[in-house]
Design a protein around this motif. Structure first.
Motif, short mmCIF file in Angstrom:
data_model
loop_
_atom_site.label_atom_id
_atom_site.label_comp_id
_atom_site.label_asym_id
_atom_site.label_seq_id
_atom_site.Cartn_x
_atom_site.Cartn_y
_atom_site.Cartn_z
N PHE A 54 0.89 -1.41 0.30
CA PHE A 54 0.04 0.01 0.04
C PHE A 54 0.64 1.36 0.05
O PHE A 54 0.90 1.81 1.15
CB PHE A 54 -0.83 -0.03 1.30
N PRO A 55 1.41 1.63 -0.67
CA PRO A 55 2.33 2.54 -0.85
C PRO A 55 2.30 3.58 -1.16
O PRO A 55 0.47 3.81 -1.55
CB PRO A 55 3.30 2.89 -2.35
N GLY A 56 2.68 4.74 -0.27
CA GLY A 56 1.86 5.72 0.32
C GLY A 56 0.60 5.64 0.96
O GLY A 56 -0.37 7.12 1.01
N LYS A 57 0.34 4.95 1.31
CA LYS A 57 -1.05 4.73 2.50
C LYS A 57 -0.60 4.81 3.78
O LYS A 57 -1.26 5.27 4.00
CB LYS A 57 -2.06 3.95 1.84
N VAL A 58 0.47 3.31 3.65
CA VAL A 58 0.44 3.05 4.78
C VAL A 58 2.60 3.70 4.33
O VAL A 58 3.09 2.93 4.10
CB VAL A 58 0.64 1.44 4.71
N ARG A 59 2.52 4.11 6.01
CA ARG A 59 4.45 4.01 5.80
C ARG A 59 4.40 4.13 7.36
O ARG A 59 4.12 3.81 8.38
CB ARG A 59 4.10 5.91 5.72
N VAL A 60 5.63 3.44 7.09
CA VAL A 60 5.83 3.27 8.80
C VAL A 60 7.13 4.14 9.16
O VAL A 60 8.40 4.14 8.33
CB VAL A 60 7.32 1.50 8.66
#
Length: 66
Positions: free
Chosen positions: A60-66
């Motif tokens: 989920f690039p751009g949606k989930v950031r760790v």
């Protein structure tokens, strides 16, 4: 142009490998009329939580950031 983020969901975690996927799936399944992101802070987990988080970040690039 990408839709501007209106809401940031903040999630702190530590050694939650058995539960973090359920939490992320719950956040991501919400139906909204606005753009949102999920920001996750992992406090140096040692049980595989970090690997699960990274897999969600890739899926989920751009949606989930760790």
């Amino acid at each position: 142009m990408d839709e501007a983020i209106e809401v940031s969901v903040l999630c702190a975690t530590y050694n939650q490998a058995g539960y973090i996927a359920d939490a992320l799936d719950s956040f991501l399944s919400q139906e909204t009329t606005f753009a949102f992101e999920v920001l996750v802070h992992d406090d140096a987990s040692t049980d595989g939580t970090q690997e699960i988080l990274r897999s969600y970040e890739k899926r989920f690039p751009g949606k989930v950031r760790v």
